[in-house]
Each structure stands twice: as structure tokens, then as C-alpha cells.
Design an enzyme around this catalytic site. Structure first.
Site, PDB file in Angstrom:
ATOM      1  N   TYR A 148       0.868 -80.977  77.305  1.00 57.07           N
ATOM      2  CA  TYR A 148       0.435 -82.352  77.564  1.00 57.07           C
ATOM      3  C   TYR A 148      -0.124 -82.472  78.974  1.00 57.07           C
ATOM      4  O   TYR A 148      -1.177 -83.077  79.191  1.00 57.07           O
ATOM      5  CB  TYR A 148       1.608 -83.313  77.363  1.00 57.07           C
ATOM      6  N   ALA A 151      -3.532 -80.861  79.051  1.00 61.27           N
ATOM      7  CA  ALA A 151      -4.550 -81.666  78.379  1.00 61.27           C
ATOM      8  C   ALA A 151      -4.976 -82.850  79.238  1.00 61.27           C
ATOM      9  O   ALA A 151      -6.172 -83.154  79.367  1.00 61.27           O
ATOM     10  CB  ALA A 151      -4.021 -82.150  77.031  1.00 61.27           C
ATOM     11  N   LYS A 152      -4.009 -83.526  79.850  1.00 66.83           N
ATOM     12  CA  LYS A 152      -4.338 -84.683  80.680  1.00 66.83           C
ATOM     13  C   LYS A 152      -5.062 -84.255  81.957  1.00 66.83           C
ATOM     14  O   LYS A 152      -5.893 -85.001  82.487  1.00 66.83           O
ATOM     15  CB  LYS A 152      -3.071 -85.467  81.018  1.00 66.83           C
TER      16      LYS A 152
END
Length: 224
Positions: A148, A151-152
Site C-alpha cells: 500500500y 502504491a501510494k
């Protein structure tokens, strides 16, 4: 004439707060997401709450190119695009195959959705004056989220490229990276009081953020 605002992940949490902020100003807002019933409920409640609201729900899987292409033919000119859709994969991962699947799911839901939607609507963005806002996360800067976080973080780098490309046509691209935000579906049933207090202790203001705080940040980028 009312502007056209497109908000992905607009049925709950931050996306709904962003949609509400725009609709409160009399803008026409299209909220996107995979769950038709959630979107319909959000649009119905916002339209009933605010006399000036013009919120339209559109169920779509933004990771499927064909569905995104179909959407692009429907919306016409777009003034503001908010890429808010995303989430985190919390599946247990022990084998490399499971790790691969989890990383791909997080990339698809957080990065690919934004990339497909933005590229599909790029020719529809108002020139000059169009706006793109990508919702990242503090996890992109501080870590703590494995795939996560990665991805961010990818959204931040990509936003720089968008700004350079779209800026030639008078379109701005910005990214908002919220910290701990309450009242969203993000944490599901994983939040405990201990974790809640720990996350608050890491803030500078001594409280959790709220979806309306993120909506206000996005509005500041637009000069609202």
C-alpha cells in the site's frame, strides 16, 4: 454554468466528503465506485440534504479499461477530476505467489484505477483551467503499509509527471497525502482503541483527521 466534477471512490468516506463539498457549491458531481447501492445511497442523501446538489452515481470498475472507456464517452467536458479510489489488501501472505497477488491488487486499486481514469478523461479536461487531484497517503512518505505504501508513493511520482504534461495546456495536477482519517471504510474491523490512540499520538494536532478535512485540503488546491 456549473462545473463538472468527477470523484472516484465517491460513495463513502473521503470521496463522499469531497463530493459533498463540491455539490454544496452548486457543482455537478459524478461519483464513481464499484458498488451501485452505496453510490445510489450517497447520491440520494446528498441531493436530499443540499438544495443545490446535483450528484450522479455511476457504478464502474476503474481497473477495467473497457468500462473506463465507456465512461469517458458519457461525461463530456470535465473541470475537476479527483482520483480518490483505492484501498489496502490485508490478506495473509506467506508464499511468494500470495505476495505477488497482494501487491498486484494494491497496485491495481490505487494506481491503475487513477491512471486509466485520468488518461481516459485527459482529452475531456477543460483547457485551460482543468484540475486533477490524486489522493495519496502519509504511508507513501513514512511507510508502514508494504505494498500500500509503495502504491501510494507511486501516485506522488506520477503526479509530478502529470503536472509537467498537462501543465502545457493550463491544467494543474496535485496530490494530497492524508494522515490518519477517521470515519472511513479503510480500517474495516482492524481498528482498536490502542491503535487509534497510537495514530493520534503521531499527529501534530493531537486528533484524528476527518473526511471533511481532506475535502478542505482539496478545495484549497482549487482556490475554493
Amino acid at each position: 454554468m456549473n462545473r463538472i466534477i468527477v470523484v472516484s471512490g465517491g460513495g463513502t468516506g473521503m470521496g463522499r466528503a469531497i463530493a459533498r463539498a463540491f455539490s454544496r457549491d452548486g457543482e455537478r458531481v459524478v461519483i464513481l465506485g464499484r458498488r451501485q447501492h452505496v453510490l445510489a445511497q450517497a447520491a440520494g442523501e446528498l441531493n436530499a440534504e443540499l438544495p443545490s446538489a446535483l450528484v450522479t452515481p455511476r457504478a464502474i470498475d476503474l481497473s477495467i479499461p473497457e468500462q473506463v472507456e465507456a465512461l469517458a464517452t458519457e461525461v463530456g467536458e470535465v473541470d475537476v477530476l479527483v482520483n480518490n479510489a483505492g484501498g489496502v489488501d490485508r490478506a495473509d501472505t506467506t508464499s511468494l505467489t500470495e505476495i505477488e497477488a497482494a501487491w498486484l491488487r494494491d497496485f491495481r486499486s490505487n494506481v491503475l484505477t487513477a491512471a486509466l481514469l485520468t488518461n481516459a478523461l485527459s482529452s475531456h479536461l477543460r483547457r485551460p483551467g482543468g484540475r486533477v487531484i490524486n489522493i495519496s497517503s502519509i504511508a507513501a512518505l513514512r511507510g508502514g503499509g508494504d505494498s500500500y505504501s509503495a502504491a501510494k508513493a507511486a501516485l506522488i511520482g506520477w503526479t509530478y509527471q502529470l503536472a509537467a504534461t498537462l501543465g502545457r495546456d493550463g491544467i494543474t495536477a496535485n496530490v494530497v497525502a492524508p494522515g490518519y482519517i477517521q470515519d472511513t471504510e479503510f480500517f474495516g474491523d482492524t481498528m482498536t482503541e490502542q491503535r487509534h490512540q497510537r495514530l493520534i499520538s503521531q499527529t501534530l494536532v493531537g486528533r484524528a483527521g476527518m473526511p471533511d478535512d481532506v475535502a478542505a485540503d482539496g478545495g484549497a488546491l482549487l482556490g475554493r
